[in-house]
Design an enzyme around this catalytic site. Structure first.
Site, PDB file in Angstrom:
ATOM      1  CB  CYS A   1     -17.809   7.340 -19.362  1.00 43.58           C
ATOM      2  SG  CYS A   1     -17.090   8.731 -18.477  1.00 43.58           S
TER       3      CYS A   1
ATOM      4  CE1 TYR B   1      -6.393   4.031   0.216  1.00 45.20           C
ATOM      5  CE2 TYR B   1      -4.044   3.594   0.488  1.00 45.20           C
ATOM      6  CZ  TYR B   1      -5.256   3.320  -0.122  1.00 45.20           C
ATOM      7  OH  TYR B   1      -5.330   2.327  -1.053  1.00 45.20           O
TER       8      TYR B   1
ATOM      9  CD  GLN C   1       5.811   5.889  -3.849  1.00 43.28           C
ATOM     10  OE1 GLN C   1       5.151   6.405  -2.963  1.00 43.28           O
ATOM     11  NE2 GLN C   1       7.039   5.496  -3.676  1.00 43.28           N
TER      12      GLN C   1
ATOM     13  CG  ASP D   1      -6.883   5.969  -3.340  1.00 47.39           C
ATOM     14  OD1 ASP D   1      -8.083   6.042  -3.696  1.00 47.39           O
ATOM     15  OD2 ASP D   1      -6.044   5.292  -3.944  1.00 47.39           O
TER      16      ASP D   1
ATOM     17  CD  GLU E   1      -2.946  -0.683  -0.208  1.00 45.51           C
ATOM     18  OE1 GLU E   1      -3.223   0.486  -0.525  1.00 45.51           O
ATOM     19  OE2 GLU E   1      -3.293  -1.661  -0.889  1.00 45.51           O
TER      20      GLU E   1
END
Ligand code: SF4
Length: 354
Positions: free
Chosen positions: A201, A124, A46, A142, A41
């Protein structure tokens, strides 16, 4: 009015279905333990799952437990982290590993509130570790989750109240078995489909409930903040003497603990005692708001008897080029180091044993 009203059962069902079909297995999927999840994690903050995979495996081979990391030397930790940037994260992992041994008997705590007491563990990471490793109902939100919620609800701005509402909704909608899967699904949808620019989308399982899409504003939500980039130029002095190269260890700032070639203006008597032997290719060193163009030049002594250079600050030392591989460096400096070694190999009048 209820906040984020379209984030409902339908949203969770569609998202989890998509994740079952399209989700990418995490690097720790084969052996899900809290330490591996935590490392992964931190790395994933990054970059993407695919990019993290090889680095994660290498790190876990070298530091398979908090104990092994707590016992490691800082330079070795930074060398292993090299290329991932944000070196503070590696330092914090090492400090947290040490704290787990000091205060928790070597056992990683299960509760997010306890994890948050450890160095470098924010909301987080605490929620991700506690939900993935210990099946706690903790929403790990996040930038991906935030962006999706903002687009689904068609909101141009985001604030603390919406963040809390999103967290509560996700925790309520988490499945009983494997609650962390909803966190993972949100994060991965944000990485693969609802990406920051030009969201896909057409492939999105949430398209039917997305307000931004129905209003045609998915490209402008969230509003983009212009990041100011400050250009810089740094001339680097690669001082090559008696088959060794002068290196400088940074003792402050974000690169603390990393080795670099010193800037020319840090060398006293540079022009007087040294002459330019070769100009190496420029490299771009980007950090925080800076875009620093590194201009590396190799120098050699004008005579063999003059005084050795003294640096105005920082710790320094002369190293055989073969040793440079061992020193942790920022990525742009690593490229300079590789170019230097290539040059020395190609020109054996200067160095015979690279
Ligand atoms: S429909 Fe488009 S904007 Fe809306 S959540 Fe899906 S990818 Fe994002």
């Amino acid at each position: 009015m209820m906040l984020l009203e379209n984030l409902n059962e339908e949203f969770a069902t569609a998202l989890l279905e998509w994740f079952r079909e399209k989700g990418v297995a995490y690097p720790w999927a084969d052996s899900p333990d809290a330490w591996g999840i935590w490392v992964s994690e931190v790395m994933l903050q990054q970059t993407t799952v695919a990019a993290v995979e090889p680095r994660y495996r290498r790190w876990m081979e070298r530091f398979p437990s908090t104990e092994s990391l707590a016992a490691a030397d800082e330079e070795e930790v930074l060398r292993e982290w090299e290329g991932l940037g944000y070196y503070n994260r590696a330092r914090n992992l090492a400090s947290a590993a040490a704290e787990i041994h000091r205060s928790y008997g070597g056992i990683i705590p299960e509760e997010a509130s306890e994890l948050r007491q450890l160095p470098g563990v924010g909301e987080y990471i605490a929620a991700a570790v506690s939900s993935f490793a210990f099946s706690k109902r903790q929403a790990a939100i996040d930038a991906n989750g935030r962006r999706i919620a903002q687009r689904l609800s068609g909101r141009e701005s985001w604030d603390k109240e919406l963040e809390t509402a999103l967290k509560n909704i996700v925790e309520e909608l988490m499945p009983l078995e494997n609650p962390g899967s909803l966190n993972a699904a949100l994060m991965q949808l944000g990485q693969q489909v609802c990406i920051p620019r030009s969201p896909r989308c057409g492939e999105c399982p949430l398209a039917g409930i997305c307000l931004a899409r129905s209003m045609g504003v998915q490209d402008v939500i969230p509003a983009r903040r212009r990041k100011e980039v400050i250009p810089k130029k740094t001339r680097l002095a690669i001082l090559f003497n008696c088959e060794k190269v002068l290196m400088w260890k940074k003792n402050k700032g974000i690169g603390r603990g990393l080795w670099v070639f010193p800037p020319e203006n840090e060398i006293e008597g540079l022009e007087k005692y040294w002459k330019v032997m070769k100009l190496l290719p420029e490299q771009i060193h980007s950090y925080t708001r800076y875009r620093d163009v590194l201009i590396p030049r190799i120098f050699r002594r004008k005579d063999e008897l003059g005084v050795m250079p003294s640096l105005r600050s920082e710790k320094s030392g002369f190293f055989l080029p073969g040793m440079l591989q061992e020193l942790p460096m920022p990525t742009a400096y690593r490229r300079v180091s590789d170019d230097l070694i290539e040059f020395l190999k190609s020109d054996n009048t200067h160095y015979m044993n690279v």
